[in-house]
Design a protein around this motif. Structure first.
Motif, mmCIF file in Angstrom:
data_model
loop_
_atom_site.group_PDB
_atom_site.id
_atom_site.type_symbol
_atom_site.label_atom_id
_atom_site.label_comp_id
_atom_site.label_asym_id
_atom_site.label_seq_id
_atom_site.Cartn_x
_atom_site.Cartn_y
_atom_site.Cartn_z
ATOM 1 N N GLU A 132 6.806 62.681 -9.933
ATOM 2 C CA GLU A 132 6.397 62.198 -8.638
ATOM 3 C C GLU A 132 6.794 63.408 -7.967
ATOM 4 O OE1 GLU A 132 9.362 59.420 -7.505
ATOM 5 O OE2 GLU A 132 11.029 61.021 -7.802
ATOM 6 N N ARG A 166 2.849 61.404 -15.803
ATOM 7 C CA ARG A 166 3.491 60.462 -16.635
ATOM 8 C C ARG A 166 2.964 59.742 -17.998
ATOM 9 N NH1 ARG A 166 5.168 56.387 -11.651
ATOM 10 N NH2 ARG A 166 5.716 58.012 -10.298
ATOM 11 N N GLU A 208 2.089 57.328 -19.532
ATOM 12 C CA GLU A 208 1.911 56.015 -19.424
ATOM 13 C C GLU A 208 1.779 55.527 -20.857
ATOM 14 O OE1 GLU A 208 2.726 54.276 -17.069
ATOM 15 O OE2 GLU A 208 2.401 55.453 -15.278
ATOM 16 N N PHE A 244 -6.881 53.559 -12.538
ATOM 17 C CA PHE A 244 -5.738 52.987 -11.974
ATOM 18 C C PHE A 244 -4.326 53.532 -12.755
ATOM 19 C CE2 PHE A 244 -2.594 49.711 -11.463
ATOM 20 C CZ PHE A 244 -2.565 49.315 -10.010
ATOM 21 N N SER A 267 -3.106 56.153 -14.759
ATOM 22 C CA SER A 267 -3.430 57.333 -15.454
ATOM 23 C C SER A 267 -2.299 58.243 -16.315
ATOM 24 C CB SER A 267 -4.329 58.511 -14.720
ATOM 25 O OG SER A 267 -5.449 57.654 -13.847
ATOM 26 N N PHE A 305 -2.047 62.157 -12.279
ATOM 27 C CA PHE A 305 -2.664 61.471 -11.182
ATOM 28 C C PHE A 305 -2.072 62.256 -9.757
ATOM 29 C CE2 PHE A 305 1.299 59.209 -10.245
ATOM 30 C CZ PHE A 305 1.986 59.227 -11.390
ATOM 31 N N GLN A 318 -0.467 61.902 -5.821
ATOM 32 C CA GLN A 318 0.254 61.272 -5.058
ATOM 33 C C GLN A 318 0.186 61.632 -3.603
ATOM 34 O OE1 GLN A 318 4.249 61.106 -7.183
ATOM 35 N NE2 GLN A 318 3.859 58.893 -7.339
ATOM 36 N N GLU A 330 2.893 61.439 -0.704
ATOM 37 C CA GLU A 330 4.075 61.007 -0.424
ATOM 38 C C GLU A 330 4.749 61.439 0.890
ATOM 39 O OE1 GLU A 330 6.323 59.490 -4.277
ATOM 40 O OE2 GLU A 330 6.234 61.541 -4.556
ATOM 41 N N GLU A 342 -0.973 47.159 -7.130
ATOM 42 C CA GLU A 342 -0.421 48.102 -6.429
ATOM 43 C C GLU A 342 -1.045 49.381 -5.954
ATOM 44 O OE1 GLU A 342 3.795 49.357 -7.451
ATOM 45 O OE2 GLU A 342 3.481 51.221 -6.379
ATOM 46 N N LEU A 343 -1.063 49.674 -4.693
ATOM 47 C CA LEU A 343 -1.744 50.879 -4.172
ATOM 48 C C LEU A 343 -0.608 51.915 -3.715
ATOM 49 C CD1 LEU A 343 -4.447 50.243 -1.498
ATOM 50 C CD2 LEU A 343 -4.731 51.388 -3.644
ATOM 51 N N GLU A 344 0.424 51.126 -3.101
ATOM 52 C CA GLU A 344 1.477 52.036 -2.512
ATOM 53 C C GLU A 344 2.723 51.370 -2.417
ATOM 54 O OE1 GLU A 344 0.374 53.881 1.120
ATOM 55 O OE2 GLU A 344 2.492 54.361 2.055
ATOM 56 N N GLU A 365 10.541 56.038 2.243
ATOM 57 C CA GLU A 365 9.522 56.512 1.583
ATOM 58 C C GLU A 365 8.224 55.855 1.294
ATOM 59 O OE1 GLU A 365 9.330 56.589 -2.874
ATOM 60 O OE2 GLU A 365 9.507 58.530 -2.850
ATOM 61 N N SER A 385 4.882 55.699 -0.499
ATOM 62 C CA SER A 385 4.471 56.775 -1.458
ATOM 63 C C SER A 385 3.154 56.050 -2.219
ATOM 64 C CB SER A 385 5.657 56.550 -2.605
ATOM 65 O OG SER A 385 4.890 57.253 -3.781
ATOM 66 N N GLY A 406 -0.853 56.203 -3.818
ATOM 67 C CA GLY A 406 -1.612 56.878 -5.105
ATOM 68 C C GLY A 406 -2.814 57.408 -4.594
ATOM 69 N N ARG A 461 -5.722 55.996 -6.953
ATOM 70 C CA ARG A 461 -5.906 54.571 -6.669
ATOM 71 C C ARG A 461 -6.544 54.279 -5.698
ATOM 72 N NH1 ARG A 461 -0.389 51.629 -8.855
ATOM 73 N NH2 ARG A 461 -0.443 52.592 -11.157
HETATM 74 N N1 GAP Z 1 8.470 58.402 -5.173
HETATM 75 C C1 GAP Z 1 8.174 56.973 -5.627
HETATM 76 C C2 GAP Z 1 7.293 56.835 -6.773
HETATM 77 O O1 GAP Z 1 6.707 57.850 -7.185
HETATM 78 P P1 GAP Z 1 5.912 54.813 -7.632
HETATM 79 O O2 GAP Z 1 5.949 53.525 -7.398
HETATM 80 O O3 GAP Z 1 6.157 55.231 -9.226
HETATM 81 O O4 GAP Z 1 6.689 55.510 -6.829
HETATM 82 C C3 GAP Z 1 3.860 55.759 -6.066
HETATM 83 O O5 GAP Z 1 4.402 55.506 -7.482
HETATM 84 C C4 GAP Z 1 2.477 55.617 -6.365
HETATM 85 O O6 GAP Z 1 1.855 56.485 -7.141
HETATM 86 C C5 GAP Z 1 2.170 54.069 -6.705
HETATM 87 O O7 GAP Z 1 1.798 53.053 -5.607
HETATM 88 C C6 GAP Z 1 0.658 54.512 -7.193
HETATM 89 O O8 GAP Z 1 -0.171 54.391 -6.104
HETATM 90 C C7 GAP Z 1 0.840 55.777 -7.711
HETATM 91 N N2 GAP Z 1 0.886 55.863 -9.329
HETATM 92 C C8 GAP Z 1 2.147 55.678 -9.857
HETATM 93 N N3 GAP Z 1 1.858 55.827 -11.309
HETATM 94 C C9 GAP Z 1 0.455 55.986 -11.466
HETATM 95 C C10 GAP Z 1 -0.216 56.084 -12.413
HETATM 96 N N4 GAP Z 1 0.199 56.094 -13.902
HETATM 97 N N5 GAP Z 1 -1.516 56.366 -12.337
HETATM 98 C C11 GAP Z 1 -2.144 56.286 -11.202
HETATM 99 N N6 GAP Z 1 -1.453 56.277 -10.049
HETATM 100 C C12 GAP Z 1 -0.140 56.124 -10.244
#
Ligand code: GAP
Length: 457
Positions: free
Chosen positions: A157, A189, A191, A199, A201, A204, A206, A208, A273-275, A313, A315, A317, A320
């Protein structure tokens, strides 16, 4: 509240196909079979993403005097992520199926598909043999130093570099609480189940904001930021009616969070989720103060109080939001011509500020040198200010459709009227055609730039 299970896979398929066909998004390494969960943005996708990030930066940093920007490194020290809790705890519980060798998130089994029998969920087919859930850390690790002895992580992040540099930003700028630090950048990450196009990935971006405040103001500011962020989405073309606010109940939030709102959007694959807008209390500065053994407290000159600031915070994406913009803009309109013949027009109804190309510029006839010269001059004069696209191939109707399909809000055509062949009053005028209404109007070439600038930012 929309039913979260309502999906439209056919629409999603058309969107993914348009993204590839017109150069918005490609799978990374596609030539070699593709890298799962990693995406490349093509020429139009890169413009769209840049427009979004620039707009976010302008609204969040440049137009506010209480938020400063920063651009931290991707490579992150191990100690930072040990203190933040990521090394020990940033993991998903996963189960494996010994029959099909599939791996699934334990908390998502009911929305996953069994590889043996995709119509059922893992564990529901008699053939499935699921293991107990095991924790998989989501971080991507790398090594450096001459012998690779030093471990670093690709940041999961952007937030952590903001917390770690909070004191430096505070000390090097004349700023008082409450204030925010904003950052846009890549996060990584591992994932386990990347899915739904971009959506989820593995790489990606962020956008923030860490907003530091007095503990008494945290809850109020969380609600204020939620409203600010909802207005932002509306401004870029995602209507409030398609957004859902999920007020995460007690017991489901991170243990340090006193309030968390998820802002969700009605994607064609469901409401997702978008944010997140989270009130993280003093958890982050607290763990880094302890981990580094250096004070991070704030001294309030007026009240003579010393305390650890709390953090709100928002935060978001970036990828997204780009996907939401494309999904929201995608439209298929059935048109009927004078003879009653039906035709489907594909159009991306982006707000002009987000549109990858702002203006298409066409000479009516490619063979007419004067039309070409004037169209090229218009192109030159506009492209200093905005992204334009010159096209002289094929019938003008076809050219309009090609621009509709990528969301260009305006097209300018230079024709015989421009040359003065149908009367002096039309000389030096061009046709402006509007993408959404398909209406056309006539305008002096000299008036084009101010008219467009007013509409495309
Ligand atoms: N600092 C807080 C944080 O990182 P999070 O909910 O894990 O919180 C925030 O991530 C935003 O980052 C999410 O709402 C999403 O929009 C985006 N996000 C998180 N993981 C993602 C992924 N694997 N691929 C695309 N976007 C991602």
């Amino acid at each position: 509240m929309a039913n979260k299970d309502v999906t439209d896979p056919a629409r999603m398929e058309k969107i993914v196909s348009l993204c590839k066909r017109r150069g918005f998004i490609f799978q990374a390494g596609e030539l070699y079979g593709g890298l799962n969960g990693v995406w490349d943005y093509g020429p139009l996708g890169a413009e769209l993403k840049r427009n979004l990030k620039d707009y976010w930066w302008r609204k969040t940093v440049q137009e506010r005097d209480d938020v400063l920007g920063m651009d931290g490194s991707i490579l992150t020290m191990e100690q930072v992520l040990v203190s933040s809790g990521h090394v020990g705890g940033f993991s998903d519980p996963m189960v494996d199926c010994k029959t099909c060798k599939g791996r699934f998130r334990a908390d998502n089994l009911e929305t996953s598909q069994c590889k043996e029998k995709p119509s059922v969920c893992p564990g529901q087919s008699p053939k499935c043999e699921l293991t107990e859930p095991r924790q998989f850390n989501l971080m991507l690790q790398t090594n450096f130093g001459a012998t690779g002895e030093q471990i670093a992580y690709l940041r999961p992040e952007t937030a952590q570099s903001i917390f770690v540099q909070y004191k430096n930003v505070l000390d090097s700028n004349r700023i008082k609480l409450p204030f925010g630090i904003a950052q846009v950048g890549k996060s990584f990450r591992n994932e386990i189940n990347p899915r739904n196009f971009t959506f989820r990935s593995r790489e990606f971006e962020q956008m923030e904001i860490e907003y530091f405040c007095h503990p008494d103001d945290g809850l109020r500011l969380t609600d204020e930021w939620l409203e600010t962020r909802l207005s932002f989405y509306e401004e870029i073309g995602i209507p409030r009616t398609k957004l859902h606010i999920n007020d995460i109940p007690d017991g489901e939030r991170a243990f340090y969070s006193k309030k968390t709102y998820d802002i969700e959007y009605e994607f064609p694959f469901g409401v997702q989720e978008l944010e997140g807008v989270a009130y993280r209390t003093d958890y982050d500065l607290g763990v880094h103060q302890k981990g580094a053994g250096k004070p991070l407290e704030y001294f309030d000159e007026e009240t003579k109080q010393k305390f650890l600031p709390h953090v709100v915070e928002p935060s978001a994406g970036c990828d997204r939001t780009v996907l939401a913009l494309i999904c929201e803009a995608f439209d298929e309109e059935t048109l009927t011509d004078e003879k009653g013949k039906e035709d489907v027009r594909t159009v991306l109804r982006f707000k002009p500020a987000m549109a990858p190309i702002k203006v298409g510029i066409f000479p009516l006839l490619k063979k007419n040198e004067e039309q070409v010269r004037i169209a090229r001059d218009i192109q030159k004069s506009l492209q200093k200010w905005m992204t334009v696209f010159y096209d002289d191939g094929g019938a003008v109707g076809r050219r309009y459709r090609r621009q509709d399909e990528v969301g260009t809000p305006f097209c300018v055509t230079v024709d015989f009227d421009t040359l003065g062949e149908n009367g002096a009053e039309l000389k030096d005028t061009v046709t402006i055609r509007h993408r959404d209404s398909m209406e056309q109007e006539r305008m002096k070439i000299d008036a084009l730039l101010p008219w467009l600038l007013e509409r495309v930012r």
